[in-house]
Design an enzyme around this catalytic site. Sequence first.
Site, PDB file in Angstrom:
ATOM      1  N   LYS A 111       1.183   4.258  -2.867  1.00 52.54           N
ATOM      2  CA  LYS A 111       1.097   5.704  -2.603  1.00 52.54           C
ATOM      3  C   LYS A 111       2.308   6.417  -3.199  1.00 52.54           C
ATOM      4  CE  LYS A 111      -1.675   5.297   1.548  1.00 52.54           C
ATOM      5  NZ  LYS A 111      -1.659   5.143   3.009  1.00 52.54           N
ATOM      6  N   ASP A 127       0.829  -1.200   0.000  1.00 54.18           N
ATOM      7  CA  ASP A 127       0.000   0.000   0.000  1.00 54.18           C
ATOM      8  C   ASP A 127       0.870   1.258   0.000  1.00 54.18           C
ATOM      9  OD1 ASP A 127      -2.637   1.093   0.088  1.00 54.18           O
ATOM     10  OD2 ASP A 127      -2.128   1.811   2.104  1.00 54.18           O
TER      11      ASP A 127
END
Length: 818
Positions: free
Chosen positions: A683, A679
Amino acid sequence: MKILKFGGTSVGSAERISKVLDIIENYHKNSVKISVVFSAFDNITDQLIDLSKKAIERENSYLATLQNIRIKHLEIFDKLVTHSNKNAATKEITDHFDGLSDILKGLYLLKELTPRILDSLLSNGERLAAFIISEALKSRNIDCEYLNTTKIIKTDSNFGSAHVDIDITTKNVIDYFKEHDKIQIITGFIASNKDGEITTLGRGGSDFTASLIGSILEVDEIEIWTDVNGILTADPRKVDDAISLRAVTYQEAMEMSHFGAKVIYPSTMQPAFDKNIKIRIRNTFQPEFKGTLILKKQDGIKFTAKGISSVDAITLLRISGSGLVGNEKITAKIFDTLVNKKINTLLLTQGSSELSICIAVLPKDGKRAETAIKEALRLEIFDGQIREIEAEENLSIVAIVGEDMKHTKGISGKVFTALGNNGVNIVAIAQGSSELNISCVIKKSELSKALNALHDTLFLTDRKVYNLFIVGIGLVGKSLLKYIHDNKEFLRKEKSIELRVIGIANSRKMLLELETIDIDNWKNILDNSGQISDIQKFVTEMTELNLANSIFIDCTATEVAVPYYEKILSSNISITTPNKIANTKKYSFYKQLQETSIKKNVKFLYGTNVGAGLPIISTIRDLVNAGERIIKLEGILSGTLSYLFNNFTGNIKFSELVKTAKENGFTEPDPRDDLNGLDVARKMLILIRETGREFELENIEIENLVPQKARGNISIDKLFKILEEADNVFEEKKQLAKKDGKVLRYVAKFENEKAEVKLVSVDSSHPFYNLKGNDNIVAITTQNYSNQPLIIRGRGAGAEFTAYGIFADTLRIISYLG
Ligand code: ADP
Ligand code: ASP
Ligand code: MG
């Protein structure tokens, strides 16, 4: 004296007619001298036309329709007529219907309907209405008389749309009114020719009857009573925020009604204009409203644009060819043909190159006009002077009308910008030489959007409406609805922004309404009246609604809506979302969305992809737009990983920390989704792409903190066992760092065109050293911020904070759309 006219919309039922009777009674009590013109009861003219068609086609259902019409009239009669002479009046009505029934029987047998018979048939609507109302007034002890205008209004024999013989009619009207002093209850719409055959004045013609009689009698004012507050800036059935106008000129009213504003019949203006008699449009259901005055142009009343009208369906004939250049003969031939065939042209444009002429006609005339022009120009076509004659259907006209537009610069610019920003394609433009109107031909499917966008731009300059479509009503979606609810009033009052939630969907149900959804009550409304959720349908309906200033908000964490982003942006709808999926697919996919949003002049904002409500993405964008080159990015981009390492001090074991974090809801349901670093890498990928670089997820080196043994398909309990086994590995790393006065941080870094996310140790001079709680932090190094990077730090996770970020992005879109 005043002439009043009540249209079908005012006389649809006994209750409605009672309101009309009140208005008349009120004038009577106040000794204002009046006479009153009536249209047929609501919808009766349409039903009579329908009836005659059924009869000639020998559809026996005509008898049932006739019976319905009879019952409707008798019911109204029964409720309103209470005087002692009721029997004689009832007989009059029964005779009427017997006559009607005879005409229809004749049509049934002959299977033929001539315009002459149709007029005679239609006249029954007005005759019945005026008669019943005169009897109802008598029941209220108001002395009045029924006046059948076939006796005094004389026309030619152009059945269906007859022209008045003004000399004879003037004499008849004056003579009649000299002899009759009581309130006259007058039939609208109908007249007769010199042979005494009944004629009609064209659909909506009762307005004309009122204006005609009013001007002959030189009354003080003609009042046209209908079901809306006068003339509005647009048709209130099509534009919610239409505003009542205080005054318009005869020409403006004429122009608006020519382009579809049914509120008044165009030719009504002429007799009143000739005698300078004011017309006032009033609302039967709101008699206290003073109405819209129609009068001669005067100094001191000024509006640059008065109203927007539309002709909903037209066909556009396009005639092109070099022969049109400077050749008036061909142009004259075209118009002669249309005049001979009695085809009404609604709009005409000629390109400046004169290579083409566009003519708008009603769809019913489209084919006829095309054939007739082709026939008339067959030699020119043969010669090659005319290259093409084509007819395009499914188009509409929008017309912006106003006397003072010619003195005001920039109106057409505003019109074209409003249409362009909302993706409405202009097929043809015409500006009348009087500059009283600007009319644009557009696609029929875009009419509603165009009307609303133009209306907002021209009349609601101080209030703008934005339409929101929200999918995914989980924790984030719910908080967002609350933000919208809590800020609505403030936005309306302080910023003149009106937010409307038009569509919502969760994974089970969806709801799309043209009316605003009451967000206080969204759950009930969705559960009780929503349809089964189907994203494809949601998107299709949303694009078909075609509303100006629409924003789609994807609050789902899944892929469902992502395949539709392109279509949504292409439909001129902006998007904002916390969902990272679209932006972390292949670069080409990301790029395509960026390009579409630029091309379509809408926004695609996803500031909440990184750092929830923190202005990380927007800052990078601003820097890039200001010409800064981003050299290095470094950040702690996961609230969970931030928490874990900020608190990995003292004697606490790493596995215990993860457990506490999970228990407090700081981790994903499966903590591996945080620990694997994916994750964070996603980003980082988005941030890198935001700097203007082409980058893929595979190019990022990721350190996965999940021990090798725990990466398969195992339970959470088992995961914690394995994590416990790995505690010493984490402990060792911590001690090693501590020896050098450093701490562990899980950092995403982009430098020298390379990116990695991994566990590193930082010393006390590093900005990440003192991080607390579960804060996010980003350090941005640019040419100008090279020695000391730009730091953005703060709470960067949580549903509420994310919702705040989405709301902020929504407001950014709004300020962009303007
Ligand atoms: P009536 O039966 O009273 O003659 P109409 O149906 O002929 O009434 O005309 C009134 C209707 O005209 C209104 O109900 C409204 O929907 C429509 N209309 C269209 N454009 C306008 C406008 N610009 N202002 C007011 N009404 C309009
Ligand atoms: N009843 C006629 C019509 O419907 C005339 C009118 O309403 O003015 O067209
Ligand atoms: Mg009307």
